[in-house]
Structure formats: C-alpha cells, structure tokens
Design a protein around this motif. Structure first.
Motif, PDB file in Angstrom:
ATOM      1  N   ASN A 185      43.815  45.442  48.185  1.00 52.55           N
ATOM      2  CA  ASN A 185      44.618  44.391  48.811  1.00 52.55           C
ATOM      3  C   ASN A 185      44.137  42.993  48.449  1.00 52.55           C
ATOM      4  O   ASN A 185      44.922  42.047  48.433  1.00 52.55           O
ATOM      5  N   THR A 186      42.852  42.852  48.173  1.00 50.85           N
ATOM      6  CA  THR A 186      42.306  41.523  47.892  1.00 50.85           C
ATOM      7  C   THR A 186      42.352  41.179  46.412  1.00 50.85           C
ATOM      8  O   THR A 186      42.280  40.005  46.044  1.00 50.85           O
ATOM      9  N   GLY A 187      42.439  42.190  45.571  1.00 50.47           N
ATOM     10  CA  GLY A 187      42.456  41.947  44.130  1.00 50.47           C
ATOM     11  C   GLY A 187      41.105  41.568  43.569  1.00 50.47           C
ATOM     12  O   GLY A 187      41.002  41.071  42.439  1.00 50.47           O
ATOM     13  N   ILE A 188      40.039  41.793  44.317  1.00 48.70           N
ATOM     14  CA  ILE A 188      38.700  41.388  43.881  1.00 48.70           C
ATOM     15  C   ILE A 188      38.054  42.445  43.001  1.00 48.70           C
ATOM     16  O   ILE A 188      37.266  42.145  42.113  1.00 48.70           O
ATOM     17  N   GLY A 189      38.385  43.696  43.225  1.00 48.74           N
ATOM     18  CA  GLY A 189      37.812  44.763  42.425  1.00 48.74           C
ATOM     19  C   GLY A 189      36.691  45.487  43.148  1.00 48.74           C
ATOM     20  O   GLY A 189      36.414  45.252  44.329  1.00 48.74           O
ATOM     21  N   LEU A 190      36.019  46.367  42.412  1.00 50.29           N
ATOM     22  CA  LEU A 190      35.039  47.269  43.010  1.00 50.29           C
ATOM     23  C   LEU A 190      33.756  46.572  43.460  1.00 50.29           C
ATOM     24  O   LEU A 190      32.921  47.188  44.117  1.00 50.29           O
TER      25      LEU A 190
ATOM     26  N   GLY B 289      25.347  58.011  56.177  1.00 55.80           N
ATOM     27  CA  GLY B 289      26.776  58.193  56.450  1.00 55.80           C
ATOM     28  C   GLY B 289      27.476  56.873  56.691  1.00 55.80           C
ATOM     29  O   GLY B 289      28.626  56.675  56.260  1.00 55.80           O
ATOM     30  N   GLY B 290      26.789  55.954  57.360  1.00 56.11           N
ATOM     31  CA  GLY B 290      27.348  54.620  57.578  1.00 56.11           C
ATOM     32  C   GLY B 290      27.581  53.883  56.272  1.00 56.11           C
ATOM     33  O   GLY B 290      28.590  53.189  56.111  1.00 56.11           O
ATOM     34  N   TRP B 291      26.655  54.036  55.319  1.00 54.81           N
ATOM     35  CA  TRP B 291      26.832  53.389  54.006  1.00 54.81           C
ATOM     36  C   TRP B 291      28.051  53.959  53.280  1.00 54.81           C
ATOM     37  O   TRP B 291      28.827  53.201  52.682  1.00 54.81           O
ATOM     38  N   VAL B 292      28.202  55.273  53.344  1.00 48.85           N
ATOM     39  CA  VAL B 292      29.347  55.909  52.679  1.00 48.85           C
ATOM     40  C   VAL B 292      30.656  55.421  53.299  1.00 48.85           C
ATOM     41  O   VAL B 292      31.620  55.095  52.588  1.00 48.85           O
ATOM     42  N   GLY B 293      30.690  55.368  54.632  1.00 49.20           N
ATOM     43  CA  GLY B 293      31.888  54.875  55.303  1.00 49.20           C
ATOM     44  C   GLY B 293      32.215  53.448  54.912  1.00 49.20           C
ATOM     45  O   GLY B 293      33.381  53.108  54.664  1.00 49.20           O
ATOM     46  N   ALA B 294      31.198  52.596  54.838  1.00 49.17           N
ATOM     47  CA  ALA B 294      31.407  51.203  54.444  1.00 49.17           C
ATOM     48  C   ALA B 294      31.893  51.102  53.001  1.00 49.17           C
ATOM     49  O   ALA B 294      32.743  50.262  52.673  1.00 49.17           O
ATOM     50  N   ALA B 295      31.381  51.959  52.132  1.00 50.59           N
ATOM     51  CA  ALA B 295      31.825  51.958  50.737  1.00 50.59           C
ATOM     52  C   ALA B 295      33.306  52.305  50.633  1.00 50.59           C
ATOM     53  O   ALA B 295      34.044  51.697  49.846  1.00 50.59           O
ATOM     54  N   VAL B 296      33.739  53.261  51.434  1.00 54.42           N
ATOM     55  CA  VAL B 296      35.155  53.631  51.442  1.00 54.42           C
ATOM     56  C   VAL B 296      36.008  52.459  51.910  1.00 54.42           C
ATOM     57  O   VAL B 296      37.067  52.168  51.343  1.00 54.42           O
ATOM     58  N   VAL B 297      35.546  51.769  52.959  1.00 52.53           N
ATOM     59  CA  VAL B 297      36.276  50.600  53.462  1.00 52.53           C
ATOM     60  C   VAL B 297      36.379  49.537  52.378  1.00 52.53           C
ATOM     61  O   VAL B 297      37.446  48.959  52.130  1.00 52.53           O
ATOM     62  N   GLY B 298      35.265  49.262  51.693  1.00 53.92           N
ATOM     63  CA  GLY B 298      35.277  48.274  50.624  1.00 53.92           C
ATOM     64  C   GLY B 298      36.220  48.670  49.501  1.00 53.92           C
ATOM     65  O   GLY B 298      36.940  47.818  48.950  1.00 53.92           O
ATOM     66  N   PHE B 299      36.238  49.945  49.180  1.00 52.62           N
ATOM     67  CA  PHE B 299      37.132  50.436  48.123  1.00 52.62           C
ATOM     68  C   PHE B 299      38.591  50.226  48.506  1.00 52.62           C
ATOM     69  O   PHE B 299      39.405  49.748  47.695  1.00 52.62           O
ATOM     70  N   LEU B 300      38.947  50.549  49.729  1.00 54.99           N
ATOM     71  CA  LEU B 300      40.328  50.399  50.184  1.00 54.99           C
ATOM     72  C   LEU B 300      40.747  48.931  50.247  1.00 54.99           C
ATOM     73  O   LEU B 300      41.854  48.569  49.848  1.00 54.99           O
ATOM     74  N   PHE B 301      39.847  48.075  50.741  1.00 53.59           N
ATOM     75  CA  PHE B 301      40.178  46.654  50.841  1.00 53.59           C
ATOM     76  C   PHE B 301      40.227  45.989  49.464  1.00 53.59           C
ATOM     77  O   PHE B 301      40.876  44.960  49.292  1.00 53.59           O
ATOM     78  N   SER B 302      39.549  46.550  48.485  1.00 55.82           N
ATOM     79  CA  SER B 302      39.529  45.936  47.157  1.00 55.82           C
ATOM     80  C   SER B 302      40.920  45.919  46.530  1.00 55.82           C
ATOM     81  O   SER B 302      41.227  45.035  45.723  1.00 55.82           O
TER      82      SER B 302
ATOM     83  N   PRO C 162      36.548  33.309  50.321  1.00 62.16           N
ATOM     84  CA  PRO C 162      36.566  34.760  50.139  1.00 62.16           C
ATOM     85  C   PRO C 162      35.988  35.134  48.777  1.00 62.16           C
ATOM     86  O   PRO C 162      36.080  34.369  47.831  1.00 62.16           O
ATOM     87  N   PHE C 163      35.419  36.323  48.684  1.00 65.01           N
ATOM     88  CA  PHE C 163      34.760  36.755  47.473  1.00 65.01           C
ATOM     89  C   PHE C 163      35.726  36.792  46.304  1.00 65.01           C
ATOM     90  O   PHE C 163      36.821  37.318  46.406  1.00 65.01           O
ATOM     91  N   GLY C 164      35.287  36.247  45.184  1.00 66.32           N
ATOM     92  CA  GLY C 164      36.104  36.309  43.983  1.00 66.32           C
ATOM     93  C   GLY C 164      37.219  35.281  43.918  1.00 66.32           C
ATOM     94  O   GLY C 164      37.989  35.268  42.979  1.00 66.32           O
ATOM     95  N   VAL C 165      37.299  34.416  44.934  1.00 66.70           N
ATOM     96  CA  VAL C 165      38.353  33.395  44.948  1.00 66.70           C
ATOM     97  C   VAL C 165      37.719  32.053  44.710  1.00 66.70           C
ATOM     98  O   VAL C 165      36.801  31.655  45.424  1.00 66.70           O
TER      99      VAL C 165
END
Length: 264
Positions: free
Chosen positions: A189-194, A174-187, A260-263
């Motif tokens: 705003n950052t423009g880095i992608g999935l 469940g923690g992994w799923v929650g973190a994946a959702v956070v990464g998806f949402l932040f992607s 930052p990642f992708g920059v």
C-alpha cells in the motif's frame, strides 16, 4: 492438563478487554484531531498516575497531581511549535523528580519516555495520516498477540525467567515473524518495498524492549501489574509499554531514514 488449562486461564478476559481497547483506539485514530489528542493525553496521564502509584504506594494525591500534569502537558504541547512544546513536555518529569524522595531516576526515565512517545504518536497522526499510525499500532499489537499465542502454544526456553517468567523465546521470535508479515502487507500500500519488513521487525524489537523495561521496573518495585484498571491486562502501562518503546524508536530512526519511509 491442569497446567495447560492454566496457561489459557486469562484468555477470555484479555480478549474482551483487548477488543474494547482496540475499538476505542480505532475510533480515536480514525477521527484524529482533537479527539485523538485528548485520547493520547488521557492515556499518558493515566500511565504516569500508575507509575507514581508503583513508586510511591499509598500516596493518592501525588500520583493524581503528576498524572494530571502529564496529561495537560501532552495536550498543550501538540498545539505549540516544537521549540515551545519540548520544555512543556519535559516539565512533568522534572517536577516529579523534585517531589519524589526515592526511585527518582526510574520516574524521570519512564515519564520522559511517556511524554515524548505520546507527542510522537500525535505527530505521526497529524503529519503523516492514518495509514502510518495504523502501521505502527498494528506492528505493536501483532507483536504482542502473536507472541502471546506462540509462547503459550510452543513453549520452550524462557526469555528472562527471573523478571518475566511467562515470556519465552518462541513468543519473542513469534512477535518478530508477525511484525514481518505486517510490514510485508503494508509495503504494497505504501509503495516503499520490502525495506518496510526490516523496519517493522526492528520496531517489534523496540516494542519488546519497552515491555522488558517495564517488567524489570515492576519486579524491582515488587508489583505484578501497573494497576488493575483493565481486566486480564492489568493497567494501561502494561498494555502500552510496547508502544512506548516503539514510538521512541520511531522518533529516533525517523530522523535518519525519513518519515514516511521512502518518501522524499
């Protein structure tokens, strides 16, 4: 029914204390600069105080001395060039190694991790801004919160019953799923992608490794919590063990994929 109620018996205290910690953290992160540096130094110092208290119970002076030395080292290090900061950061670990008569390796490992993780958090805030530090914190907090509720709601096989009898595979996943959702949402705003989704899940796993490392150490020392500072949570080390693992992981992978990642 009684067993079911007992599963949630600590929820009220956890939620109240957690809300206070989140508020303090948000204020510190938002203000940044000296305020955030002081907050991180204080947290690191208290964690080492708790650590030494577990490794050498009954000695009130040594935990205070090494905790204070840690806080000072963390605070000084952020204002120095990296080359001068690193030996200052590692000094409390070596000083304590010489002061303790047993459990020296445990002290050395955890203290070095606390010092470097604290330094890493300050560098992320100072160099990359609020957004990336919030991403790190939200991934760790979401991993913990979603894992807590998923584990108690779903139950199932235990993750490490001998050391941490309440942790389940359902809570871990469940923690992994929650973190994946956070990464998806932040992607967005950052423009880095999935790609950030995968990094967030890996960060979640690293935070769980930090949690497991502390759980194993506490079981070895025969204690339930690192201290009783926080109602429903135990001590600061109990709450920041995941942050230690995640911060150390971020320091390592940041050298390979960039921060930052992708920059560029």
């Amino acid at each position: 029914m009684a067993d079911r109620s007992d599963q949630w018996s600590d929820l009220k205290a956890r939620m109240g204390a957690g809300a206070v910690m989140v508020l303090i953290g948000i204020i510190g992160i938002w203000l940044g600069g000296h305020v955030f540096h002081l907050l991180v130094a204080l947290i690191c110092g208290i964690m080492v105080w708790e650590l030494v208290g577990m490794l050498r119970p009954g000695d009130g002076w040594l935990p205070l001395k090494l905790g204070g030395l840690t806080g000072i080292a963390v605070l000084i290090s952020v204002y120095l060039p990296v080359g001068f900061a690193l030996p200052i950061l590692l000094a409390p670990a070596l000083v304590g190694f010489g002061q303790l008569t047993q459990h020296r390796t445990i002290y050395l490992s955890f203290t070095a991790m606390i010092l470097l993780a604290g330094y890493g958090l300050m560098m992320v805030r100072d160099d990359f801004g609020v957004g990336w530090l919030l991403w790190l914190v939200v991934v760790v907090v979401t991993t913990d919160v979603v894992g807590y509720f998923a584990g108690r709601a779903i139950g199932g096989p235990k993750f490490w019953p001998r050391v941490s009898p309440k942790k389940t595979w359902s809570g871990t996943a469940g923690g992994w799923v929650g973190a994946a959702v956070v990464g998806f949402l932040f992607s967005f705003n950052t423009g880095i992608g999935l790609e950030l989704v995968g990094v967030s899940v890996a960060l979640s796993m690293a935070s769980q490794m930090g949690d497991m490392a502390e759980s194993g150490m506490k079981r070895k020392m025969g204690v339930k919590d690192s201290s009783n500072l926080i109602p429903g949570h135990g001590g600061l080390m109990d709450r920041f063990d995941g942050m230690l693992g995640a911060s150390m992981f971020l320091l390592v992978i940041g050298q390979f994929i960039g921060l930052p990642f992708g920059v560029s």
